[in-house]
Each structure stands twice: as C-alpha cells, then as structure tokens.
Write a protein that holds these residues in place. Structure first.
Motif, PDB file in Angstrom:
ATOM      1  N   VAL A 177     -10.728   9.185  -4.947  1.00  0.00           N
ATOM      2  CA  VAL A 177      -9.364   9.677  -6.096  1.00  0.00           C
ATOM      3  C   VAL A 177      -8.228   9.112  -5.538  1.00  0.00           C
ATOM      4  O   VAL A 177      -8.120   9.261  -4.214  1.00  0.00           O
ATOM      5  CB  VAL A 177      -9.820  10.941  -6.606  1.00  0.00           C
ATOM      6  N   ILE A 178      -7.384   8.882  -6.029  1.00  0.00           N
ATOM      7  CA  ILE A 178      -5.999   8.643  -5.571  1.00  0.00           C
ATOM      8  C   ILE A 178      -5.143   9.456  -6.460  1.00  0.00           C
ATOM      9  O   ILE A 178      -5.428  10.057  -7.503  1.00  0.00           O
ATOM     10  CB  ILE A 178      -5.454   7.073  -5.814  1.00  0.00           C
ATOM     11  N   GLY A 179      -3.927   9.792  -5.780  1.00  0.00           N
ATOM     12  CA  GLY A 179      -2.818  10.354  -6.641  1.00  0.00           C
ATOM     13  C   GLY A 179      -1.288  10.230  -6.103  1.00  0.00           C
ATOM     14  O   GLY A 179      -1.394   9.563  -5.010  1.00  0.00           O
ATOM     15  N   THR A 180      -0.354  10.865  -6.560  1.00  0.00           N
ATOM     16  CA  THR A 180       1.092  10.655  -6.154  1.00  0.00           C
ATOM     17  C   THR A 180       1.409  11.829  -5.162  1.00  0.00           C
ATOM     18  O   THR A 180       1.162  12.961  -5.542  1.00  0.00           O
ATOM     19  CB  THR A 180       1.928  10.402  -7.200  1.00  0.00           C
ATOM     20  N   LEU A 181       2.168  11.514  -4.063  1.00  0.00           N
ATOM     21  CA  LEU A 181       2.747  12.532  -3.414  1.00  0.00           C
ATOM     22  C   LEU A 181       4.053  12.796  -3.460  1.00  0.00           C
ATOM     23  O   LEU A 181       4.973  11.848  -3.817  1.00  0.00           O
ATOM     24  CB  LEU A 181       2.386  12.235  -1.717  1.00  0.00           C
ATOM     25  N   LEU A 182       4.471  14.017  -3.616  1.00  0.00           N
ATOM     26  CA  LEU A 182       6.071  14.292  -3.887  1.00  0.00           C
ATOM     27  C   LEU A 182       6.406  15.234  -2.717  1.00  0.00           C
ATOM     28  O   LEU A 182       5.723  16.158  -2.402  1.00  0.00           O
ATOM     29  CB  LEU A 182       6.312  14.985  -5.249  1.00  0.00           C
ATOM     30  N   SER A 198      -5.105   9.334  -1.029  1.00  0.00           N
ATOM     31  CA  SER A 198      -6.704   8.804  -1.530  1.00  0.00           C
ATOM     32  C   SER A 198      -7.540   9.762  -0.489  1.00  0.00           C
ATOM     33  O   SER A 198      -7.226  10.275   0.406  1.00  0.00           O
ATOM     34  CB  SER A 198      -6.828   7.527  -1.207  1.00  0.00           C
ATOM     35  N   THR A 199      -9.066   9.793  -0.952  1.00  0.00           N
ATOM     36  CA  THR A 199      -9.854  10.625  -0.272  1.00  0.00           C
ATOM     37  C   THR A 199     -10.827   9.602   0.496  1.00  0.00           C
ATOM     38  O   THR A 199     -10.972   8.555  -0.277  1.00  0.00           O
ATOM     39  CB  THR A 199     -10.763  11.516  -1.339  1.00  0.00           C
ATOM     40  N   TYR A 242      -7.758  -3.132  -1.726  1.00  0.00           N
ATOM     41  CA  TYR A 242      -7.361  -2.126  -3.145  1.00  0.00           C
ATOM     42  C   TYR A 242      -6.219  -1.358  -2.365  1.00  0.00           C
ATOM     43  O   TYR A 242      -5.413  -1.058  -3.123  1.00  0.00           O
ATOM     44  CB  TYR A 242      -8.307  -1.398  -3.608  1.00  0.00           C
ATOM     45  N   SER A 243      -6.435  -0.760  -1.245  1.00  0.00           N
ATOM     46  CA  SER A 243      -5.566   0.192  -0.888  1.00  0.00           C
ATOM     47  C   SER A 243      -4.340  -0.645  -0.351  1.00  0.00           C
ATOM     48  O   SER A 243      -3.132  -0.038  -0.711  1.00  0.00           O
ATOM     49  CB  SER A 243      -5.948   1.007   0.522  1.00  0.00           C
ATOM     50  N   VAL A 287      -7.247  11.647   3.076  1.00  0.00           N
ATOM     51  CA  VAL A 287      -7.888  12.722   3.158  1.00  0.00           C
ATOM     52  C   VAL A 287      -9.441  12.862   3.363  1.00  0.00           C
ATOM     53  O   VAL A 287     -10.012  12.264   2.329  1.00  0.00           O
ATOM     54  CB  VAL A 287      -7.372  13.882   2.026  1.00  0.00           C
ATOM     55  N   ASN A 288     -10.150  12.889   4.542  1.00  0.00           N
ATOM     56  CA  ASN A 288     -11.437  12.655   4.770  1.00  0.00           C
ATOM     57  C   ASN A 288     -11.990  14.149   4.293  1.00  0.00           C
ATOM     58  O   ASN A 288     -11.997  15.188   5.115  1.00  0.00           O
ATOM     59  CB  ASN A 288     -11.872  12.396   6.135  1.00  0.00           C
TER      60      ASN A 288
END
Length: 300
Positions: A55-60, A113-114, A121-122, A143-144
């Motif tokens: 999964v991926i997401g945004t860091l703030l 991303s995990t 893609y990264s 994040v592993n």
C-alpha cells in the motif's frame, strides 16, 4: 502511469550531499517520524485487500533546514499490474486539501509504501510526489512489516537522484537517509500501553494506566537507574572494573560537579539534593501504594 520497457530504478547504499547554495533547497540528511504517522501506515496495511502486495500513501509534516519531520499520513488509492501502475491523484489532492484546513502548518513531504521492494513503479510514484513537493525533494519512507520471509520489520527512508544524460521519470537512484522514531512526552504512556499489550497473552487485554501507576513506574525506573550507577561506581572504586572516562564526565555533568564545585563543597550539596529527591520519591511511592490498597479495600 503506464510503463514502458524496464528501467534502471535501483536501491543503493550511500551518503547524501547537502547543497550549500542559498537558492536551492537543501537535501534532507535526517528524517524523523512520529508514532501517529507510523500507526496510520500500519493500519492501512492491515486493511488492504488480498490482491494488494503493498500500500502507498502521502506523508505530511514540516521541514527544518535539512531535516524533515513526518507528523501524519493518509492512504492513497492505487493499483499495480505487470503493465502499469495507477494512482488516484484526485483523491490524493482532495485529502490533502481537507487535511490542510485542519493542520495548515503541515505540507506534503513525500510518500510511503510497505515492503522492501523498490522498482520502476516506485520511481514513477517518486517522480509524481517530487512534483507535489517542488522545489523541495520528496522523501520516500519504506515500512517493512516483517511479514515477508527473511525480512525483518523496520523503517527506512530514501531520497531519489536522477541517472542518465537525459533522465526519465522511471530512471532514478534511491539513496538512503537516516531515519528515527520521535515521540512527545505526552505520547509515552500510550506507547508503553501498546508495548505492554504486545507482551501479554492473547487472552489478556491491558487497561489504561492510572496517573498514580505512571508516577510509580517512573519512580521505580529512576530508582533502578540510580542502583545501576551506584553499582558501577562502587565497582570502579573497588578496582573490580576499569572506569570509563566518558561515563565519569557524564556523571559529573549530571550531578553538577565541576572542579571548582568540588573545592567549594558543591558536590556534597548536590549529593544531598539527590538523596532528598530519592527520599521523596520513595515517600510518594509508598503513599501511592497505601492509597491503592485503601481503594481496593473500600471497593471490596
């Protein structure tokens, strides 16, 4: 983001270079992550579908010179196949606008991303977030979760650097950056509760700790540290252990004993203050135990 032929997005180990120019933003050399952001990432991973490998997401967060502080994060919808990767950019921007209304000081600093796989893609996703954080560099936090065989749980952070005479979005080098977990004092009790829950049997559920118990645990911790220091000092004085000058200087600084203080008796005064604090700590702990027993007796 459709993909063409396979590219040279790779993962290397190296050091970062800080740009000394005043016109160009400095390269991040240290990244700190708060528990709220980390727990949000893990929650997103637990809620993923069976078809998702990661999964991926945004860091703030905020930026301070060459340090990036990640304070929160939110999930971003995406899909990956053998031919292409798609990211819902409209959802990303809508979520950021809503978050910015609540926390106007936090800006987009990168993405997460995990897993431990850094591929083409990264690189493409990194290129998208670099446009969102321009003129600053976007960071990537991997994040592993420790669910992959042979992989240990942990957090790693990267920045990207283009490669080639005419760099393409899918061609970049991921350069590791030091990362650490940072939490405020107010968050310590919650983290201690989670740590204690993880060590308990599955059938047992930990309960929130009362204020008196927090004070008691803090006093016990301080008492244990004092016992360790006394044991070490006595062993050095008795010749059983070789003294470490670094530890000696640290103890002198902690007790406020400089050479001038030793001549004027400042060390003895400081020692008396320390003993008084230790006495008061034991008194408070005893009072807390008595109050707890009286409360249990009244309840029964």
């Amino acid at each position: 983001m459709p993909l063409g032929p396979k590219s040279s997005a790779i993962n290397i180990h190296g050091t970062t270079v800080t740009d000394s120019s005043h016109n160009v933003p400095r390269t991040p050399t240290n990244i700190t992550i708060h528990p709220v952001a980390l727990f949000s990432i893990l929650d997103h991973y637990l809620r993923r579908t069976d078809a998702q490998d990661r999964v991926i997401g945004t860091l703030l967060g905020t930026r301070h010179d060459n340090e990036v502080e990640v304070r929160s994060s939110f999930a971003v919808l995406h899909s990956e196949t053998d031919e292409q990767v798609a990211v819902d950019m409209d959802y990303h921007r809508t979520m950021y606008e809503l978050h910015h209304k609540v926390n106007p000081k936090e800006v987009i600093v990168g993405w997460y991303s995990t897993g431990s796989n850094l591929n083409t893609y990264s690189a493409l996703i990194q290129n998208f977030y670099s446009q969102e954080t321009s003129p600053h560099q976007a960071i990537h936090v991997s994040v592993n979760t420790g669910t992959e065989e042979g992989q240990e749980a942990g957090v790693k952070a990267y920045i990207s650097s283009p490669v080639g005479v005419n760099p393409k979005p899918e061609n970049c080098v991921f350069v590791p950056v030091p990362v650490e977990l940072r939490f405020h004092d107010a968050e310590r009790s919650g983290l201690d509760l989670l740590a204690n829950t993880a060590s308990l049997p599955a059938a047992t559920t930990a309960q929130p700790v009362a204020d008196l118990e927090i004070i008691e645990r803090a006093l016990v911790s301080v008492s244990d540290m004092l016992d360790r220091v006394l044991t070490y000092v006595r062993a050095v004085l008795a010749g059983e252990k070789k003294g470490d000058p670094a530890i000696g200087r640290y103890l002198m600084d902690t007790l406020g004993a400089s050479t001038e203080d030793l001549e004027k008796g400042g060390f003895n005064t400081s020692l008396q203050d320390t003993l008084m604090i230790s006495y008061l700590a034991n008194l408070v702990r005893a009072q807390a135990e008595v109050s707890s027993r009286l409360a249990l007796t009244a309840a029964s």
